[in-house]
Motif scaffolding. Structure first.
Motif, mmCIF file in Angstrom:
data_model
loop_
_atom_site.group_PDB
_atom_site.id
_atom_site.type_symbol
_atom_site.label_atom_id
_atom_site.label_comp_id
_atom_site.label_asym_id
_atom_site.label_seq_id
_atom_site.Cartn_x
_atom_site.Cartn_y
_atom_site.Cartn_z
ATOM 1 N N LEU A 227 0.869 -1.096 -0.081
ATOM 2 C CA LEU A 227 0.108 0.031 0.086
ATOM 3 C C LEU A 227 0.879 1.257 0.004
ATOM 4 N N ASP B 27 0.730 5.505 -0.606
ATOM 5 C CA ASP B 27 -0.069 6.743 -0.965
ATOM 6 C C ASP B 27 -0.041 7.265 -2.200
ATOM 7 N N ASN C 154 -7.000 4.558 2.382
ATOM 8 C CA ASN C 154 -5.866 3.915 2.911
ATOM 9 C C ASN C 154 -5.468 4.208 4.251
#
Length: 362
Positions: A160, A162, A235
């Protein structure tokens, strides 16, 4: 999500199609429509055997009324192809406009296999989607579980990262910094048992426009704001989810290259007041071609921010409730006229036939 070994998953073959067959409808499985052409007062629907490599299995059906219900992309492909080939010359130029992604991101959090075994974790137990929450006024998140053994989606998972500048480089740096952690992602063994998906959806006004080039659909930016390449609230929620289960937050491998994923393509043959605004009118009739109808997700005009299945069903139920019975006058205003609110038409035949099982008759 992936079916039910006990037969409890409610599907078309158990509801609408089953009831339709009981009322005399003939279903032709494994048949793909490739063209719809005007023919006299009706249409010729040209089909091929689904998956066929040759011209064998071609059939033509004649119909006064034709309903497109191939899903947003399937309906769009068929309409685009016929528009490009001149088959439907009066089709609205809005085919492909307002194609919606539900403004989504498909994220998740997973526990490493040794830790999952050590703590006896099994996230497959229970209903697929049991809850949802809104981290802000535009964002809706559904925790989703997949059944035991349904591990194929695990091949899409990655670190993950951003959004923002140099995202691919930051993604690569994350992978290099934790090589053992992300090398384990290459194995999806027991993935569904140790992973919780977070389906992030938004009701914001963004869209794509599809175009038909050399037999393929291609997209450009459409009406509204640009489609998001990442959703900050999503997120953050997935990182909190990972903390809660003692796992690792993750996203789709395409996210690192600013290519978001969606489970809910919508629109492209949307409802409009005129052909300049949409492909179908408020009764789901295709502008310029009496007898053609679009009754599926392609007719949805907005990002819903939720799973669209009930909205698609509600629109379909409404559209069908306004159709006249065979041999009766059509209560809907002529195609191209202004919208009028009309009462639903009572069916001439019972919704459940007399020879249906007693449980259904009750």
């Amino acid at each position: 999500m992936t079916g039910c070994r006990h037969g409890a998953k409610n599907t078309l073959v158990k509801n609408y199609l089953w009831l339709a067959e009981r009322l005399g409808v003939e279903v032709h499985p494994r048949t793909t429509a490739v063209a719809v052409r005007p023919s006299g007062s009706g249409y010729r629907v040209e089909t091929v055997r689904t998956g066929a490599w040759s011209r064998r299995g071609r059939r033509v059906f004649e119909a006064d009324q034709v309903v497109f219900a191939a899903g947003a992309l399937g309906t769009q492909r068929l309409l685009h192809a016929m528009q490009a080939g001149g088959t439907l010359p009066h089709l609205s130029g809005r085919v492909g406009a307002l194609t919606r992604t539900n403004s989504e991101a498909i994220l998740g959090a997973g526990v490493k296999r040794p830790a999952a075994r050590r703590h006896g974790l099994d996230f497959t137990e229970g209903v697929a989607i049991t809850s949802s929450f809104h981290p802000d006024e535009h964002t809706h998140i559904e925790p989703v579980r997949y059944g035991r053994g349904s591990n194929v989606m695990g091949f899409l998972q990655s670190a993950l990262v951003d959004g923002g500048p140099r995202r691919p480089l930051r993604w690569l740096a994350t992978m290099v910094a934790h090589p053992l952690t992300y090398l384990r992602l290459l194995s999806v063994r027991d993935w569904s048992s140790r992973t919780v998906i977070a389906l992030v959806m938004q009701s914001v006004d963004n869209s794509l426009t599809t175009r038909y080039q050399r037999g393929r659909l291609r997209t450009v930016q459409g009406h509204g704001a640009p489609n998001p390449t990442w959703i900050p609230a999503g997120n953050e929620a997935v990182r909190l989810l990972a903390d809660e289960i003692g796992g690792i937050p993750g996203g789709a491998v395409t996210d690192a290259f600013n290519v978001p994923m969606t489970a809910h393509i919508l629109g492209g043959a949307a409802i409009g007041a005129t052909p300049a605004e949409g492909v179908v009118d408020a009764y789901h009739r295709v502008f310029g071609h009496p007898g053609l109808h679009v009754v599926d997700g392609a007719a949805v005009a907005a990002n819903l921010g939720v799973n669209p299945s009930l909205t698609i069903t509600a629109q379909a139920e409404r559209a069908m409730s306004l159709w006249p019975n065979k041999g009766e006058p059509d209560p809907r205003p002529p195609l191209g006229s202004a919208y009028e609110r009309i009462a639903p038409v009572a069916p001439a035949t019972p919704a459940v036939p007399p020879h249906a099982p007693a449980a259904l008759r009750r």
